[in-house]
Design a protein around this motif. Structure first.
Motif, short mmCIF file in Angstrom:
data_model
loop_
_atom_site.label_atom_id
_atom_site.label_comp_id
_atom_site.label_asym_id
_atom_site.label_seq_id
_atom_site.Cartn_x
_atom_site.Cartn_y
_atom_site.Cartn_z
N LYS A 64 0.83 -1.21 0.00
CA LYS A 64 0.00 0.00 0.00
C LYS A 64 0.86 1.25 0.00
O LYS A 64 1.77 1.39 0.81
N GLY A 115 -4.56 5.31 -1.66
CA GLY A 115 -5.94 4.86 -1.82
C GLY A 115 -6.13 3.72 -2.82
O GLY A 115 -7.05 2.90 -2.67
N ASP A 165 -6.27 0.47 -1.07
CA ASP A 165 -7.50 0.25 -0.30
C ASP A 165 -8.62 -0.22 -1.23
O ASP A 165 -9.39 -1.11 -0.88
N GLY A 221 -1.52 12.05 5.12
CA GLY A 221 -1.43 11.86 3.67
C GLY A 221 -0.06 12.17 3.11
O GLY A 221 0.89 12.46 3.84
N ARG A 222 -0.02 12.12 1.80
CA ARG A 222 1.24 12.38 1.10
C ARG A 222 1.55 13.88 1.16
O ARG A 222 0.66 14.71 0.95
N LYS A 248 -1.91 17.55 -2.63
CA LYS A 248 -2.65 17.59 -1.36
C LYS A 248 -2.57 18.98 -0.73
O LYS A 248 -2.98 19.17 0.42
N LEU A 259 0.55 13.56 10.02
CA LEU A 259 1.20 12.27 9.70
C LEU A 259 1.35 12.21 8.19
O LEU A 259 0.36 12.30 7.45
N GLY A 268 6.53 9.92 7.99
CA GLY A 268 6.65 8.51 7.64
C GLY A 268 5.28 7.92 7.39
O GLY A 268 4.27 8.64 7.38
N TYR A 269 5.27 6.62 7.15
CA TYR A 269 4.01 5.93 6.89
C TYR A 269 3.69 5.05 8.09
O TYR A 269 4.52 4.26 8.52
N ASN A 270 2.51 5.22 8.69
CA ASN A 270 2.19 4.46 9.90
C ASN A 270 0.69 4.16 9.93
O ASN A 270 -0.12 5.00 10.30
N TYR A 302 -7.75 9.02 12.97
CA TYR A 302 -9.15 9.14 12.53
C TYR A 302 -10.07 9.03 13.75
O TYR A 302 -11.11 9.70 13.83
N LEU A 329 -10.15 8.95 0.25
CA LEU A 329 -10.74 7.98 1.17
C LEU A 329 -10.68 8.50 2.60
O LEU A 329 -11.54 8.19 3.42
N ASN A 330 -9.67 9.35 2.85
CA ASN A 330 -9.48 9.83 4.23
C ASN A 330 -10.74 10.45 4.79
O ASN A 330 -11.09 10.23 5.94
N TYR A 377 -13.12 7.73 5.81
CA TYR A 377 -12.71 7.08 7.06
C TYR A 377 -13.02 8.00 8.24
O TYR A 377 -13.54 7.58 9.27
#
Ligand code: ADP
Length: 471
Positions: A15, A18, A21, A295-296, A301, A326, A353-355, A363, A380-381, A384
């Motif tokens: 992943k 999105g 997902d 997100g990125r 974004k 994040l 980072g990605y976590n 969320y 998608l965020n 969620y």
């Protein structure tokens, strides 16, 4: 009906955003509706690969220009994801840890697509539909129709879903030698502005194109990184279908990533406990509204607007709110978000980072989710966030426009603004503060959002309707 999805990402195998997902969820729902949906991705060296058992189902070989490549297709043994997951391994090319951003991505994804087409041509039966996702798989319909070796695949229905039209995989015509021998009268199908453009080629060759929201479909005819004219011309075979979310994975009542599970009945208490965990971990104040961004960290974004918007909001509104970021992406931006931590202690924090676990906790524990995106095909965020009772603060674009209604409008629940500007973001934060102070209204909004049906059922049915139109 039997559908083969081809994608660079599939959650939880690999992943980056999105796309994973969607490809990890849609096939599951298609199987639940009584169809056979399968997914094939490159074999990345991820945790999921090592944690699960695989069997080899096919071995093959092909030439790609000067390279002779052998490939292996493996299948996850236990059908753990609710559909058959296949991975293509091409030693030295695909078996890497990261998904994208290698210098040889052109060779990697061209080889992946040839291997998938080659494997498919060896199946004893044929699937009813080959559904390819984004540019990493968009040359496959061309190869199915016009490469001599794969002639038996030419009548299979094909669908291309565009999750992000900014990335097109363009390569110089010198790379033409990588493609299996094809009917050269068809060279124009590969070409866009004197390059081989896989995304454009996919749009030209497939039976149907979908984008992940109706508004994004419209936007692509005006702004598509150079492909606007193509989308205007092919408008008749294009359709927008909003993504759903995997409600089995994204459910605050059962989510094992969050510190405290909750449902609509105890949303206030549940969110407070999750917020406490975040505030304790990141040195923030539980008494203040918490705005988060996940997100990125890229221009799409509007991530570069956030440092200024956050500082302005903190200074002009007397630090009455907290922020938590994040993300990963642009190295300069990563540094900027990191360095702000020392000057805004107690008001702001960031994890670069990605976590996945932290994303779920955010969320669940946040009051507001910031999404000032310039481009958001679906997003998608925000879906969620809504399922976890968090108010989305979004720019009026793409899928955000299709899924979020401003709380100032009848039946509304989110905060929407028009421009990707620091002023619009800070003004929306101000509106968020006002809403936060109106506790009754906020609770009602949280409950409204949590009741919205954003599951895959409806969208999965729309895809099936589309496949049926190909028969
Ligand atoms: P994208 O354009 O990145 O695909 P989407 O909104 O469609 O945007 O999907 C983003 C997905 O990636 C969501 O599941 C989000 O939670 C996740 N995500 C993005 N960045 C991060 C991160 N740094 N850590 C954890 N999850 C992330």
């Amino acid at each position: 009906m039997e559908i083969l999805h081809v994608s660079a990402e599939c959650y939880p195998m690999a992943k980056a955003g999105g796309l994973a997902d969607v490809v990890g969820a849609l096939p599951k729902y298609q199987c639940q509706l009584g169809h056979i949906a399968k997914v094939v991705t490159p074999m990345h060296r991820t945790k999921f690969l090592y944690d699960n058992e695989w069997e080899t189902v096919h071995k093959g070989a092909f030439d790609m220009g000067p390279f002779h490549l052998t490939y292996t297709v493996i299948k996850e043994k236990s059908n753990k994801l609710g559909f058959d997951l296949y991975c293509v391994d091409i030693s030295q090319l695909l078996d890497r840890e990261k998904i994208y951003s290698y210098d040889d991505d052109t060779e990697r994804y061209t080889a992946f697509q040839i291997a998938v087409t080659d494997w498919l041509s060896k199946w004893q039966h044929q699937p009813d539909v080959v559904h390819v996702h984004d540019h990493h798989a968009a040359l496959i319909p061309f190869m199915m129709k016009y490469c001599y070796a794969y002639n038996r695949l030419r009548d299979i229905g094909t669908v291309l879903t565009i999750h992000n039209g900014q990335y097109q995989g363009a390569m110089g015509w010198d790379k033409q030698q990588y493609l299996p021998a094809y009917d050269t009268w068809q060279w124009g199908k590969l070409d866009w502005e004197k390059t081989i453009n896989p995304l454009a080629c996919g749009v030209k060759c497939v039976d149907k194109v979908t984008t992940v929201s109706p508004s994004y479909m419209e936007e692509l005819t005006q702004q598509a990184n150079g492909l606007e004219k193509l989308f205007q011309y092919e408008r008749g075979k294009c359709r927008g279908i909003v993504n759903g979310i995997d409600t089995a994975v994204w459910d605050p009542a059962t989510d094992s990533y969050i510190s405290d599970n909750f449902s609509i009945k105890d949303v206030e208490e549940g969110k407070k406990l999750n917020k406490k965990k975040l505030c304790d971990d990141f040195g923030l104040d539980i008494g203040k509204p918490l705005f988060v961004f996940i997100g990125r960290l890229v221009g799409e974004k509007s991530a570069e607007l956030l440092p200024q918007a956050i500082s302005d909001a903190i200074y002009h509104m007397n630090g009455r709110m907290n922020f938590l970021i994040l993300g990963s992406g642009d190295p300069g931006l990563e540094k900027q978000f990191e360095s702000m931590r020392s000057s805004l202690v107690g008001y702001y924090n960031a994890q670069i980072g990605y976590n996945e676990k932290l994303a779920h906790q955010m969320y669940a524990g946040a009051d507001f989710l910031l999404m000032p995106s310039r481009v958001e095909p679906c997003g998608l965020n925000q879906l969620y966030a809504m399922r976890y009772g968090t108010v989305p603060v979004v720019r009026n674009t793409g899928g955000l426009r299709d899924t979020v209604i401003d709380f100032g409008e009848p039946g509304g629940y989110g905060i929407r603004f028009d421009h990707a500007s620091v002023w619009d973001i800070t003004y929306s934060i101000h509106r968020g503060l006002e809403l936060y102070n109106d506790k009754k209204h906020l609770t009602a909004i949280r409950k409204t959002m949590m009741k919205i049906d954003t599951s895959w059922e409806q969208s999965a049915a729309k895809y099936l309707e589309l496949y049926n139109s190909l028969q």
